[in-house]
Motif scaffolding. Sequence first.
Motif: not given
Ligand SMILES: [Zn+2]
Length: 345
Positions: A283, A285, A315, A317-318
């Motif tokens: 990711c 981020c 986050c 995503f992760c």
């Molecule tokens: Zn992330």
Amino acid sequence: MADPDLSLGEFGYAGDDAVVPFGVEALDARGRAVQLGPMLDKILSRHDYPEPVARLLAEMIVMTVLLGTSLKFDGKFIAQTQTDGPVDLLVVDFTTPSSVRAYARFDEAKLAAAIESGETSSEALLGVGVMALTVDQGAYMQRYQGIVELNGASIEEVAEGYFRQSEQIPTAIKLAVARIARRGERGFVESWRAGGLIAQFLPDSPERMRMPDLPGGDAPEGADEGEGMFEPDDAWIEVRALVDTIGASELADPEIGVERLLFRLFHERGVRVFTPHPVDDECSCSRDRIKDVLSNFSATEITESIEDGRIEVTCEFCGEAYEFDPEEFAKGAGGGDAEGEPGEG
Ligand SMILES: [Zn+2]
């Protein structure tokens, strides 16, 4: 699947999580193929999505990996759906050279109803809407976005439609997702895998790729039986037919592997493979990036984000959680104007 422990990577093959470019010169076809294993399993396990959601996101991940690894410059390839079905948002992005991240958003009640009524095909879970495919290659290249309608089409069909509309290259795509059980130290362990292949017709002589006039301007909506848009060429018809013989189970089968699959398909014509392109679960981020986003919040928005005296951002995503002291954003606001406009200047 006699011996699920067999890993082709050990025998000099690309193995899992590496995109293999290939060419079939005799048929003027080029493409890429991949099998995703540990990388895909890490992404999906982290989110712990219900099975049908995980499958759908996995398909999008394979598609994004196949398309994103074609970028010629540094940049990002982003695939995003926005639809009215139980799974209303899927986002997968690929950042060169190898990073993949993904997440899905779904409505629990709608999803439960869909599962109960057995309507868990990709088409049913997505519903009607659009898929946006964005190529962002930084400051030197124009950002490109193609929008494809999603209305009852599979993700394979949508991806093929994207190439018809945006690049007008005859394209065949196959995607498959599987959940397999391997013998681990404590009995069987289930893991996700997926396979994907894209083949494109790229003859040297442009007249072989010539297109009949499109009816009335833009590409037809939904592009029904899309092949009709192209002047059929014998070589492409053969590629298409061969790609259509791929079974979903062999596409994701770790024992077959990408190279063996390509050989099965094209050995009569001669197929060459090139240096594999590894991909990874990673990711982009960071604390700084999230801080930048929060810095554009108005004082009111900052106040509304405070919980128990701090601001926590996770986050999507992760799953990484970042914590901030609200004081970090109170300063530098120039006298604490509560009505401060975000993003000024
Ligand atoms: Zn992330």
